[in-house]
Write a protein that holds these residues in place. Structure first.
Motif, mmCIF file in Angstrom:
data_model
loop_
_atom_site.group_PDB
_atom_site.id
_atom_site.type_symbol
_atom_site.label_atom_id
_atom_site.label_comp_id
_atom_site.label_asym_id
_atom_site.label_seq_id
_atom_site.Cartn_x
_atom_site.Cartn_y
_atom_site.Cartn_z
ATOM 1 N N LYS A 2 0.851 -1.193 0.000
ATOM 2 C CA LYS A 2 0.000 0.000 0.000
ATOM 3 C C LYS A 2 0.887 1.243 0.000
ATOM 4 O O LYS A 2 1.884 1.304 0.738
ATOM 5 C CB LYS A 2 -0.880 0.030 1.262
ATOM 6 N N ASP A 138 -2.419 4.813 -2.853
ATOM 7 C CA ASP A 138 -3.694 4.223 -2.394
ATOM 8 C C ASP A 138 -4.430 5.195 -1.493
ATOM 9 O O ASP A 138 -5.659 5.265 -1.506
ATOM 10 C CB ASP A 138 -3.422 2.928 -1.623
ATOM 11 N N ARG A 247 -8.928 -1.374 2.336
ATOM 12 C CA ARG A 247 -8.662 -1.269 0.897
ATOM 13 C C ARG A 247 -7.978 -2.484 0.315
ATOM 14 O O ARG A 247 -7.652 -2.494 -0.853
ATOM 15 C CB ARG A 247 -7.800 -0.034 0.628
#
Ligand SMILES: Nc1ncnc2c1ncn2[C@@H]1O[C@H](COP(=O)(O)OP(=O)(O)OP(=O)(O)O)[C@@H](O)[C@H]1O
Ligand SMILES: [Mg+2]
Length: 248
Positions: A2, A138, A247
């Protein structure tokens, strides 16, 4: 992997302090973490004492296609590596403007096998580098002091991201240098969601221990564990970690 960008158009709002402390907590929780200092001022590099080490210039990434791994340095902390900055980063924008696609995204994806979390400490500018970073990340955390002008800048950032087709769902304010003795800071902290439509991911008070990071050249948790500033960064990391998990 990420990627979290710490970004604001505005300077001096606590971006680097946020990036350094988040990278420290991410690594402390066992995530293989990389902090990439993208600012030619090299403040994050300075906190980790990597500014004096022999470094390859970032321009070599673009011009000579040197692998990114050659720019990575170990930090004093386990699980935490850093790509330090230097003055050559001031030329990165021009080089990126003359390159097709999004090289930043390509460099980051090459690191996906090695790192679980990458934190980007960004310069305060709206440049080709910033746009590539905003697109490739992200999540984008925007440290902002709770005042009229800062909130206006936050709205401008949303507008720019919208114009460039970058989702504003990934953008979150982090209120910084909050001084609750000031009416304006209290009001803007408490009504942030109403004023800019997003709940802050963290609330960092104005705190002399955070200023002392410059003296100790270390994240605040290393020398003032019980400080309210350290607690605030721990809570910010917890909230960020939850968002990152949502996510994945
Ligand atoms: N919460 C805080 N309380 C007190 N001082 C702070 C706090 N956060 C940051 N500072 C101090 O404010 C100054 C600016 O912080 P920092 O370098 O993190 O901002 P920045 O947004 O990265 O700046 P720039 O735009 O120049 O990169 C530093 O001297 C730092 O020590
Ligand atoms: Mg900075």
């Amino acid at each position: 992997m990420k990627v979290v960008a710490i970004y604001n158009l505005k300077g001096g709002v606590g971006k680097t302090a946020t990036a350094v402390n988040l990278a420290y907590y991410s690594a402390g929780q066992g995530y293989r973490t990389l902090l990439w200092d993208l600012d030619a001022q090299a403040a994050a590099s300075w906190y980790f004492n990597t500014s004096q080490k022999k470094k390859l210039k970032v321009t070599k990434l673009v011009k000579d296609k040197v692998p990114l791994s050659e720019l990575i340095h170990e930090s004093p902390f386990s699980n935490l590596d850093i790509i330090p900055s230097d003055l050559s980063y001031r030329n990165l924008d021009v080089l990126l403007s003359n390159t097709k696609g999004n090289p930043v995204r390509q460099w980051l994806s090459a690191l996906g096998e090695i790192y679980q979390v990458i934190i980007l400490d960004c310069p305060p500018s709206l440049s080709e580098l910033a746009l590539e970073v905003l697109s490739a990340s992200d999540l984008v955390l925007a440290p902002a002091v709770p005042t009229h002008l800062s909130f206006e800048t936050y709205r401008n950032m949303e507008e720019i991201m919208g114009e460039k087709g970058i989702s504003i769902d990934k953008l979150f304010p982090v209120l910084t240098m909050i001084d609750r003795r000031k009416n304006l800071h209290r009001e803007f902290s408490d009504k942030c969601q109403k004023l800019i439509g997003k709940r802050p991911l963290g609330y960092i008070p104005y705190c002399s221990d955070i200023e002392k990071m410059g003296e100790y050249r270390a994240p605040v948790g290393e020398f003032a564990f019980r400080s309210v500033g350290n607690l605030a960064y721990q809570l910010l990391w917890d909230n960020l970690n939850k968002k990152l998990k949502q996510r994945s």
